[in-house]
Each structure stands twice: as structure tokens, then as C-alpha cells.
Design a protein around this motif. Structure first.
Motif, PDB file in Angstrom:
ATOM      1  N   ASN A   1       0.828  -1.206   0.000  1.00  0.00           N
ATOM      2  CA  ASN A   1       0.000   0.000   0.000  1.00  0.00           C
ATOM      3  C   ASN A   1       0.863   1.258   0.000  1.00  0.00           C
ATOM      4  O   ASN A   1       0.600   2.211  -0.725  1.00  0.00           O
ATOM      5  CB  ASN A   1      -0.916   0.002   1.227  1.00  0.00           C
ATOM      6  CG  ASN A   1      -1.764   1.260   1.319  1.00  0.00           C
ATOM      7  OD1 ASN A   1      -2.655   1.482   0.520  1.00  0.00           O
ATOM      8  ND2 ASN A   1      -1.461   2.094   2.305  1.00  0.00           N
ATOM      9  N   SER A   2       1.920   1.245   0.825  1.00  0.00           N
ATOM     10  CA  SER A   2       2.810   2.407   0.924  1.00  0.00           C
ATOM     11  C   SER A   2       4.176   1.930   1.400  1.00  0.00           C
ATOM     12  O   SER A   2       4.401   0.734   1.585  1.00  0.00           O
ATOM     13  CB  SER A   2       2.247   3.441   1.909  1.00  0.00           C
ATOM     14  OG  SER A   2       2.425   2.999   3.253  1.00  0.00           O
TER      15      SER A   2
ATOM     16  N   SER B   1      -5.817  -5.419   9.128  1.00  0.00           N
ATOM     17  CA  SER B   1      -5.897  -4.484   8.005  1.00  0.00           C
ATOM     18  C   SER B   1      -7.169  -4.712   7.196  1.00  0.00           C
ATOM     19  O   SER B   1      -7.583  -5.855   6.967  1.00  0.00           O
ATOM     20  CB  SER B   1      -4.683  -4.644   7.087  1.00  0.00           C
ATOM     21  OG  SER B   1      -4.844  -3.869   5.912  1.00  0.00           O
ATOM     22  N   GLU B   2      -7.759  -3.606   6.735  1.00  0.00           N
ATOM     23  CA  GLU B   2      -8.954  -3.666   5.899  1.00  0.00           C
ATOM     24  C   GLU B   2      -8.646  -3.267   4.451  1.00  0.00           C
ATOM     25  O   GLU B   2      -9.556  -2.963   3.681  1.00  0.00           O
ATOM     26  CB  GLU B   2     -10.038  -2.744   6.469  1.00  0.00           C
ATOM     27  CG  GLU B   2     -10.548  -3.165   7.841  1.00  0.00           C
ATOM     28  CD  GLU B   2     -11.227  -4.535   7.810  1.00  0.00           C
ATOM     29  OE1 GLU B   2     -11.872  -4.856   6.793  1.00  0.00           O
ATOM     30  OE2 GLU B   2     -11.099  -5.275   8.813  1.00  0.00           O
ATOM     31  N   TYR B   3      -7.370  -3.278   4.077  1.00  0.00           N
ATOM     32  CA  TYR B   3      -7.021  -2.913   2.703  1.00  0.00           C
ATOM     33  C   TYR B   3      -7.702  -3.859   1.707  1.00  0.00           C
ATOM     34  O   TYR B   3      -7.803  -5.067   1.927  1.00  0.00           O
ATOM     35  CB  TYR B   3      -5.512  -3.013   2.480  1.00  0.00           C
ATOM     36  CG  TYR B   3      -4.689  -1.938   3.140  1.00  0.00           C
ATOM     37  CD1 TYR B   3      -5.120  -0.618   3.175  1.00  0.00           C
ATOM     38  CD2 TYR B   3      -3.462  -2.254   3.736  1.00  0.00           C
ATOM     39  CE1 TYR B   3      -4.352   0.356   3.789  1.00  0.00           C
ATOM     40  CE2 TYR B   3      -2.695  -1.285   4.349  1.00  0.00           C
ATOM     41  CZ  TYR B   3      -3.148   0.017   4.378  1.00  0.00           C
ATOM     42  OH  TYR B   3      -2.386   0.996   4.971  1.00  0.00           O
ATOM     43  N   ILE B   4      -8.131  -3.289   0.594  1.00  0.00           N
ATOM     44  CA  ILE B   4      -8.667  -4.081  -0.507  1.00  0.00           C
ATOM     45  C   ILE B   4      -7.496  -4.637  -1.305  1.00  0.00           C
ATOM     46  O   ILE B   4      -6.479  -3.962  -1.493  1.00  0.00           O
ATOM     47  CB  ILE B   4      -9.566  -3.212  -1.409  1.00  0.00           C
ATOM     48  CG1 ILE B   4     -10.813  -2.784  -0.634  1.00  0.00           C
ATOM     49  CG2 ILE B   4      -9.951  -3.960  -2.686  1.00  0.00           C
ATOM     50  CD1 ILE B   4     -11.690  -1.806  -1.385  1.00  0.00           C
TER      51      ILE B   4
ATOM     52  N   SER C   1      -6.499 -11.348   1.136  1.00  0.00           N
ATOM     53  CA  SER C   1      -7.414 -10.545   1.957  1.00  0.00           C
ATOM     54  C   SER C   1      -7.528 -11.095   3.367  1.00  0.00           C
ATOM     55  O   SER C   1      -7.515 -10.338   4.347  1.00  0.00           O
ATOM     56  CB  SER C   1      -8.796 -10.503   1.299  1.00  0.00           C
ATOM     57  OG  SER C   1      -8.765  -9.812   0.075  1.00  0.00           O
TER      58      SER C   1
ATOM     59  N   ILE D   1      -1.958  -4.336  -3.061  1.00  0.00           N
ATOM     60  CA  ILE D   1      -2.537  -4.109  -1.741  1.00  0.00           C
ATOM     61  C   ILE D   1      -2.898  -2.629  -1.578  1.00  0.00           C
ATOM     62  O   ILE D   1      -2.042  -1.751  -1.746  1.00  0.00           O
ATOM     63  CB  ILE D   1      -1.541  -4.522  -0.637  1.00  0.00           C
ATOM     64  CG1 ILE D   1      -1.118  -5.981  -0.818  1.00  0.00           C
ATOM     65  CG2 ILE D   1      -2.161  -4.302   0.745  1.00  0.00           C
ATOM     66  CD1 ILE D   1       0.040  -6.396   0.081  1.00  0.00           C
ATOM     67  N   GLY D   2      -4.169  -2.355  -1.263  1.00  0.00           N
ATOM     68  CA  GLY D   2      -4.598  -0.982  -1.049  1.00  0.00           C
ATOM     69  C   GLY D   2      -4.321  -0.092  -2.244  1.00  0.00           C
ATOM     70  O   GLY D   2      -4.697  -0.391  -3.376  1.00  0.00           O
ATOM     71  N   GLU D   3      -3.589   1.001  -2.008  1.00  0.00           N
ATOM     72  CA  GLU D   3      -3.255   1.941  -3.074  1.00  0.00           C
ATOM     73  C   GLU D   3      -2.124   1.434  -3.970  1.00  0.00           C
ATOM     74  O   GLU D   3      -1.865   1.997  -5.029  1.00  0.00           O
ATOM     75  CB  GLU D   3      -2.848   3.302  -2.481  1.00  0.00           C
ATOM     76  CG  GLU D   3      -3.949   3.990  -1.681  1.00  0.00           C
ATOM     77  CD  GLU D   3      -5.150   4.315  -2.541  1.00  0.00           C
ATOM     78  OE1 GLU D   3      -4.955   4.694  -3.716  1.00  0.00           O
ATOM     79  OE2 GLU D   3      -6.289   4.208  -2.044  1.00  0.00           O
TER      80      GLU D   3
ATOM     81  N   ASP E   1       3.002  -1.093   6.447  1.00  0.00           N
ATOM     82  CA  ASP E   1       2.534  -1.575   5.147  1.00  0.00           C
ATOM     83  C   ASP E   1       3.537  -2.525   4.504  1.00  0.00           C
ATOM     84  O   ASP E   1       3.155  -3.489   3.824  1.00  0.00           O
ATOM     85  CB  ASP E   1       2.250  -0.397   4.212  1.00  0.00           C
ATOM     86  CG  ASP E   1       0.938   0.308   4.546  1.00  0.00           C
ATOM     87  OD1 ASP E   1       0.153  -0.255   5.331  1.00  0.00           O
ATOM     88  OD2 ASP E   1       0.701   1.410   4.010  1.00  0.00           O
TER      89      ASP E   1
END
Length: 202
Positions: free
Chosen positions: A41-42, A99-102, A91, A134-136, A47
Motif C-alpha cells: 500500500n505504501s 488491516s482492511e485494505y482491498i 485478503s 494491496i490498497g493503493e 505496510d
């Protein structure tokens, strides 16, 4: 005029290089492997830690899915039909770690830079790639060779690596190219292959 002169000289240099280091079907390198690309994600410490946990879970599942697979075509079919399952594994791993990341998972052609692993090196170009985003998906990413199954290459002997790649369709000469320890030759051959791939495609 200068532009045409530069282009002509580039063609001459490529021709000379090909005579010195002929490309004997090295493009098969692109078509004999499947890469794994996990994007965090980052770049935050949390992350990046999540990325590694997802990586481990995905490798465990894909390892089971591809355990008895002998060809890239078969590996592609299995992975393509298992994308939802792989996404669920990723997921669930995130949820277990708070974590709730998509997570998005895809299997498609992707541009890779030249990449050296512990025992292997691959030229830049397009490879079939299992992408786990993951996420962004804006953080530092992680690559490996998913098929043949060499993501855990530290535990893979040179003999096992060679047998896996030969079984996947690479010739002995093609395998030698990705394991060549001569840095100068490695860079020159890869530049030739990358240039040819960019101009003529696979």
C-alpha cells in the motif's frame, strides 16, 4: 540528418553485437516464466510488513497450486482460474493482521526492469505476471519468479534451478544466459535482447 546517422550507427552496432553474441532464441526467456509482483500500500513500516505477510501466504497457496505443473501454459491456466482464491488468501491474511485494505489480483503481461536475483538474472521486457496489489499499491514492491517455482531461490540449488528451467522449456544456452556471471557479457547480451524486444516485440 544527424538523427538518421545515429539510427544507422545504432543498427550497425546492433548487427556487430549480434555477430559477436548471437541471440539464439533468447526471447523464449520471456515466454517460459511467470513472475510474481506484490505491491505494498505504501512505504510505511507497517505496510511493508503486511506486504511480506501477504507474499508468504500467496507463495504458500500458489506453491500448492503449481506443485506438479510442468509447463508455463498449464501454470497460466491454473493461476487464471484461481485468481479469486488467491485474492481471498491475501485478503484473509490482511484481516488477520488487522488491516482492511482491498486487494486486487490480476494475471497479465507486465513490463519489468532488468532484475538480478541470487542465482539468476532476467532482461527487461514484458513477462506474464501475477500482480497482487494491496490498497493503493504505491509502496515498494517485491518480485520473484513464480514459475518455474524459484521464489524461494535461497533454498534452491543450482542443479534444481537448472532442472526447473529446462523442464519449463528453456534450452541449455538460454539457461546459461540467465545464470551467466560475466557482468560485461550479461549487460551486453541483455541490452541486445531488450533492444530487439522493444523494436520487434517477442
Amino acid at each position: 540528418m544527424k538523427k538518421w546517422t545515429s539510427a544507422f550507427l545504432a543498427v550497425l552496432l546492433l548487427a556487430a553485437a549480434l555477430m559477436i553474441l548471437p541471440v539464439h532464441g533468447e526471447s523464449a526467456i520471456y515466454d517460459s516464466v511467470i513472475r510474481l509482483h506484490v505491491l505494498a500500500n505504501s512505504d510505511s513500516e507497517a505496510d511493508q510488513a503486511l506486504k511480506l505477510k501477504v507474499r508468504d501466504a500467496v507463495l504458500e497457496r500458489t506453491g500448492a497450486l503449481l506443485a506438479d505443473v510442468k509447463t508455463r501454459d498449464e501454470a497460466e491456466r491454473i493461476l487464471s482460474s484461481s485468481l479469486d482464491e488467491i485474492r481471498t488468501v491475501a485478503s484473509d491474511t490482511l484481516k488477520r493482521n488487522g488491516s482492511e485494505y482491498i486487494v486486487r489480483v490480476s494475471l497479465s503481461e507486465e513490463d519489468y526492469p532488468t532484475k538480478r536475483y541470487e542465482k539468476l538474472a532476467f532482461p527487461a521486457g514484458e513477462y506474464l505476471s501475477l500482480r497482487v496489489m494491496i490498497g493503493e499499491a504505491e509502496g515498494e514492491n517485491w518480485w520473484c519468479v513464480l514459475f518455474p517455482p524459484l521464489c524461494l531461490s535461497a533454498a534452491t540449488s543450482k542443479r534444481e534451478a537448472e532442472e526447473a528451467f529446462l523442464a519449463a522449456g528453456l534450452s541449455g544456452e538460454q539457461y546459461r544466459i540467465i545464470t551467466d556471471t560475466d557482468e560485461t557479457k550479461y549487460k551486453l547480451r541483455f541490452k541486445i535482447l531488450e533492444f530487439a524486444e522493444s523494436v520487434f516485440g517477442k
